[in-house]
Design an enzyme around this catalytic site. Structure first.
Site, PDB file in Angstrom:
ATOM      1  N   HIS A 242       0.868  -1.183   0.000  1.00 53.34           N
ATOM      2  CA  HIS A 242       0.000   0.000   0.000  1.00 53.34           C
ATOM      3  C   HIS A 242       0.901   1.227   0.000  1.00 53.34           C
ATOM      4  O   HIS A 242       1.857   1.281   0.766  1.00 53.34           O
ATOM      5  CB  HIS A 242      -0.890  -0.015   1.252  1.00 53.34           C
ATOM      6  CG  HIS A 242      -1.986   1.004   1.193  1.00 53.34           C
ATOM      7  ND1 HIS A 242      -1.736   2.351   1.284  1.00 53.34           N
ATOM      8  CD2 HIS A 242      -3.328   0.873   1.049  1.00 53.34           C
ATOM      9  CE1 HIS A 242      -2.888   3.000   1.188  1.00 53.34           C
ATOM     10  NE2 HIS A 242      -3.871   2.118   1.041  1.00 53.34           N
ATOM     11  N   GLU A 255      -6.809   5.547   1.649  1.00 56.08           N
ATOM     12  CA  GLU A 255      -7.010   6.091   0.319  1.00 56.08           C
ATOM     13  C   GLU A 255      -8.159   7.098   0.305  1.00 56.08           C
ATOM     14  O   GLU A 255      -8.263   7.905  -0.607  1.00 56.08           O
ATOM     15  CB  GLU A 255      -7.367   4.908  -0.601  1.00 56.08           C
ATOM     16  CG  GLU A 255      -6.711   4.934  -1.927  1.00 56.08           C
ATOM     17  CD  GLU A 255      -6.785   3.552  -2.569  1.00 56.08           C
ATOM     18  OE1 GLU A 255      -6.275   2.583  -1.976  1.00 56.08           O
ATOM     19  OE2 GLU A 255      -7.352   3.460  -3.659  1.00 56.08           O
ATOM     20  N   ARG A 258      -6.926  10.667  -0.104  1.00 53.52           N
ATOM     21  CA  ARG A 258      -6.714  11.079  -1.502  1.00 53.52           C
ATOM     22  C   ARG A 258      -8.043  11.139  -2.248  1.00 53.52           C
ATOM     23  O   ARG A 258      -8.295  12.053  -3.027  1.00 53.52           O
ATOM     24  CB  ARG A 258      -5.748  10.112  -2.204  1.00 53.52           C
ATOM     25  CG  ARG A 258      -4.286  10.386  -1.911  1.00 53.52           C
ATOM     26  CD  ARG A 258      -3.388   9.291  -2.466  1.00 53.52           C
ATOM     27  NE  ARG A 258      -3.442   8.104  -1.621  1.00 53.52           N
ATOM     28  CZ  ARG A 258      -3.344   6.849  -2.054  1.00 53.52           C
ATOM     29  NH1 ARG A 258      -3.214   6.604  -3.342  1.00 53.52           N
ATOM     30  NH2 ARG A 258      -3.399   5.837  -1.222  1.00 53.52           N
ATOM     31  N   ARG A 279      -2.735   0.998  -6.491  1.00 54.28           N
ATOM     32  CA  ARG A 279      -1.764   0.960  -5.402  1.00 54.28           C
ATOM     33  C   ARG A 279      -0.375   0.519  -5.843  1.00 54.28           C
ATOM     34  O   ARG A 279       0.632   1.031  -5.363  1.00 54.28           O
ATOM     35  CB  ARG A 279      -2.277   0.018  -4.306  1.00 54.28           C
ATOM     36  CG  ARG A 279      -3.498   0.585  -3.628  1.00 54.28           C
ATOM     37  CD  ARG A 279      -4.132  -0.402  -2.693  1.00 54.28           C
ATOM     38  NE  ARG A 279      -5.205   0.262  -1.962  1.00 54.28           N
ATOM     39  CZ  ARG A 279      -5.963  -0.331  -1.065  1.00 54.28           C
ATOM     40  NH1 ARG A 279      -5.798  -1.605  -0.787  1.00 54.28           N
ATOM     41  NH2 ARG A 279      -6.905   0.347  -0.440  1.00 54.28           N
ATOM     42  N   HIS A 382       0.551  -4.924   2.554  1.00 56.12           N
ATOM     43  CA  HIS A 382      -0.829  -4.636   2.933  1.00 56.12           C
ATOM     44  C   HIS A 382      -1.823  -5.763   2.696  1.00 56.12           C
ATOM     45  O   HIS A 382      -2.744  -5.969   3.473  1.00 56.12           O
ATOM     46  CB  HIS A 382      -1.282  -3.390   2.176  1.00 56.12           C
ATOM     47  CG  HIS A 382      -2.656  -2.922   2.543  1.00 56.12           C
ATOM     48  ND1 HIS A 382      -2.991  -2.616   3.841  1.00 56.12           N
ATOM     49  CD2 HIS A 382      -3.766  -2.709   1.796  1.00 56.12           C
ATOM     50  CE1 HIS A 382      -4.260  -2.237   3.874  1.00 56.12           C
ATOM     51  NE2 HIS A 382      -4.755  -2.297   2.653  1.00 56.12           N
ATOM     52  N   HIS A 383      -1.668  -6.471   1.609  1.00 56.94           N
ATOM     53  CA  HIS A 383      -2.692  -7.466   1.265  1.00 56.94           C
ATOM     54  C   HIS A 383      -2.046  -8.572   0.446  1.00 56.94           C
ATOM     55  O   HIS A 383      -1.226  -8.313  -0.419  1.00 56.94           O
ATOM     56  CB  HIS A 383      -3.799  -6.798   0.441  1.00 56.94           C
ATOM     57  CG  HIS A 383      -4.999  -7.666   0.200  1.00 56.94           C
ATOM     58  ND1 HIS A 383      -6.114  -7.636   1.007  1.00 56.94           N
ATOM     59  CD2 HIS A 383      -5.244  -8.601  -0.756  1.00 56.94           C
ATOM     60  CE1 HIS A 383      -7.005  -8.508   0.551  1.00 56.94           C
ATOM     61  NE2 HIS A 383      -6.508  -9.109  -0.513  1.00 56.94           N
ATOM     62  N   ARG A 422      -5.090  -5.656  -5.846  1.00 56.01           N
ATOM     63  CA  ARG A 422      -6.447  -5.438  -5.352  1.00 56.01           C
ATOM     64  C   ARG A 422      -6.777  -3.950  -5.340  1.00 56.01           C
ATOM     65  O   ARG A 422      -5.984  -3.131  -4.901  1.00 56.01           O
ATOM     66  CB  ARG A 422      -6.603  -5.993  -3.928  1.00 56.01           C
ATOM     67  CG  ARG A 422      -8.002  -5.760  -3.384  1.00 56.01           C
ATOM     68  CD  ARG A 422      -8.199  -6.364  -2.027  1.00 56.01           C
ATOM     69  NE  ARG A 422      -7.356  -5.783  -1.006  1.00 56.01           N
ATOM     70  CZ  ARG A 422      -7.590  -4.617  -0.402  1.00 56.01           C
ATOM     71  NH1 ARG A 422      -8.626  -3.880  -0.745  1.00 56.01           N
ATOM     72  NH2 ARG A 422      -6.774  -4.182   0.543  1.00 56.01           N
TER      73      ARG A 422
END
Ligand code: ADP
Length: 448
Positions: A242, A255, A258, A279, A382-383, A422
């Site tokens: 991220h 996010e 932003r 991302r 992050h993921h 993602r």
């Protein structure tokens, strides 16, 4: 003596809780097993919201959207690596899942946008607070109302498997005592493996040393347990970093900031990329800067529209100043450069056309209302997009693509839905939609 259940759910994040509620409502006797001392998993940290297209709440706000566009933009964001069958399921069932939540008093009727999307379709609470805490507290109320058993500080160490069929789980409690829970269906909702550095580095050596935004329970244990009973995996190397993580606290700067109009500025005081890109791309641009970090910069109007901003201010990592000039001084940044950047961005916001970086969304308004704010950020793990393979019913598949009877999986433990990247807001959609499906199908199998 072993205890008997229809459905055992491993993990109390969004996927596990949704699955347990649905299985219970289908008449199943359900238990949730959670290794951590608290409910909520990594889901409780989710910030931005839940993506869905063609919802009642979008219509109420006059937002025109289509499932087809949602599908296409997710596929593009995922570099066309997404499993199209699972993605189609997600897109088709998303509006129903928004209603499923609303019927349980979890109303996501404010709508914003995330990187890689062209339309406001990220559903969040009316007070614009972070989705994770709101979602988990709402789901927990529903768990309690139904008297669903939750075993905390209890870890599943093994999925029991006899003659090709899942028969239950072995659990180890906080006193290190182990016992067996029999179940006809086991739903694995154990989340991803972002907090398992060894596993991350095994698949992506270059991510050694990166901070993670995840809670420490995100160890990938469900993947390993399912592999032991023959499950296949997909996309294990697809790990998302991220772009905007505060490095001293590993805190994710949503996010939504932003999406609410903030910009990214380098230490040189300049914008360097379209902030609303996906991302992976934004992260790569930050890593390419000489400092390998950047600043999220916003004004009072952005702060007022995003509750998360107040949380960051309370955490103590937001630099603020009454004017851009004073902010630049505090950031040790060339103030001429920052002023020129803001002036130029404000012009783009007014004309709704970003001539420098082609940002097409969330050019909400000029950044001209003091105080001004800045947060230093850099990317963090992050993921994990990869995971076990499932079919559209959430049944776990073996390496021959055959169903492993009694094994179901939902949420971040599953691979394929998000492809190589993602999109923000798609994880909550994923866990709720496939959690409900897993609960329904697991209960149906148990009835047979
Ligand atoms: P998702 O977003 O897919 O719902 P989360 O990360 O929110 O996933 O939740 C997964 C939960 O599963 C976490 O609370 C984690 O502590 C729990 N968990 C992971 N492995 C085990 C295990 N072996 N036994 C019990 N709970 C587990």
């Amino acid at each position: 003596a072993p205890q008997n259940y229809d459905v055992v759910v491993i993990g109390s994040g969004g996927a596990g809780l949704a699955a347990a509620i649905q299985a219970c409502d289908e008449g199943a006797r359900v238990a949730i097993i959670e290794k951590m001392p608290t409910i909520g998993g990594n889901t409780i940290k989710a910030s931005v919201g839940m993506n869905a297209a063609e919802t009642r709440f979008q219509k109420l706000k006059g937002i025109e959207d289509s499932k087809e566009l949602f599908f296409e933009e997710t596929l593009k964001g995922g570099k066309f690596k997404n499993n199209p069958v699972l993605l189609r399921e997600l897109v088709e069932l998303a509006p129903e899942a928004i209603e499923w939540l609303a019927a349980k008093d979890i109303v996501l009727n404010d709508i914003t946008i995330t990187g890689g999307m062209s339309i406001d379709r990220t559903h969040r609470p009316a007070d614009r607070s972070a989705v994770g805490g709101f979602l988990i507290s709402g789901l927990v109320k529903n768990i309690n109302k139904r008297n669903i058993e939750v075993l905390l500080e209890t870890s599943v160490s093994e999925i029991l498997f006899e003659k090709g069929v899942v028969t239950g789980v072995k659990v180890v409690d906080e006193y290190n005592d182990s016992r067996i829970l029999n179940a006809k269906s086991v739903i694995v909702a154990t989340g991803g493996f972002s907090a398992n550095r060894e596993m991350v580095v095994k698949y992506r050596p270059e991510l050694d040393g990166f901070v993670t935004t995840n809670h420490k329970g995100a160890t990938g244990s469900g993947i390993a347990m399912l592999q032991q009973i023959g499950a296949d995996t997909v996309d294990m190397g697809e790990i998302q970093i991220h772009p905007t993580v505060e490095q001293t606290t590993s805190y994710l700067v949503s996010e939504a900031i932003r999406g609410g109009g903030a910009i990214l500025v380098s230490q040189a005081g300049k914008r360097f990329f379209n902030e609303m890109e996906t991302r992976d791309k934004v992260s790569a641009e930050i890593i390419a800067l000489p400092e390998k970090s950047a600043w999220v910069i916003f004004d009072e109007q952005v702060r007022m529209n995003n509750k998360a901003a107040d949380e960051y201010i309370a955490k103590g990592f937001v630099v603020s100043a009454p004017s851009p000039h004073a902010l630049a001084v505090k950031l040790n940044m060339d103030h001429h450069a920052l002023l020129a950047t803001l002036e130029r961005y404000n012009l783009f916001a007014e004309q709704q056309n970003d001539e420098d970086f082609g940002r097409k969304t969330a050019l909400r308004h000029p950044l001209n209302q003091g105080p001004f704010y800045a947060i230093r950020i850099a990317p963090g793990v992050h993921h994990t997009m990869g995971g076990v393979t499932i079919n559209r019913d959430t049944a776990v598949l073996n390496t021959q693509k055959e169903v492993i009877e009694g094994a179901w999986a939902a949420g971040e433990v599953v691979g394929g839905i998000h492809g190589a990247n993602r999109i923000g807001g798609n994880a909550i959609a994923d866990i709720i939609i496939f959690g409900i499906l897993a609960g329904r199908n697991a209960a149906a199998l148990a009835r047979r």
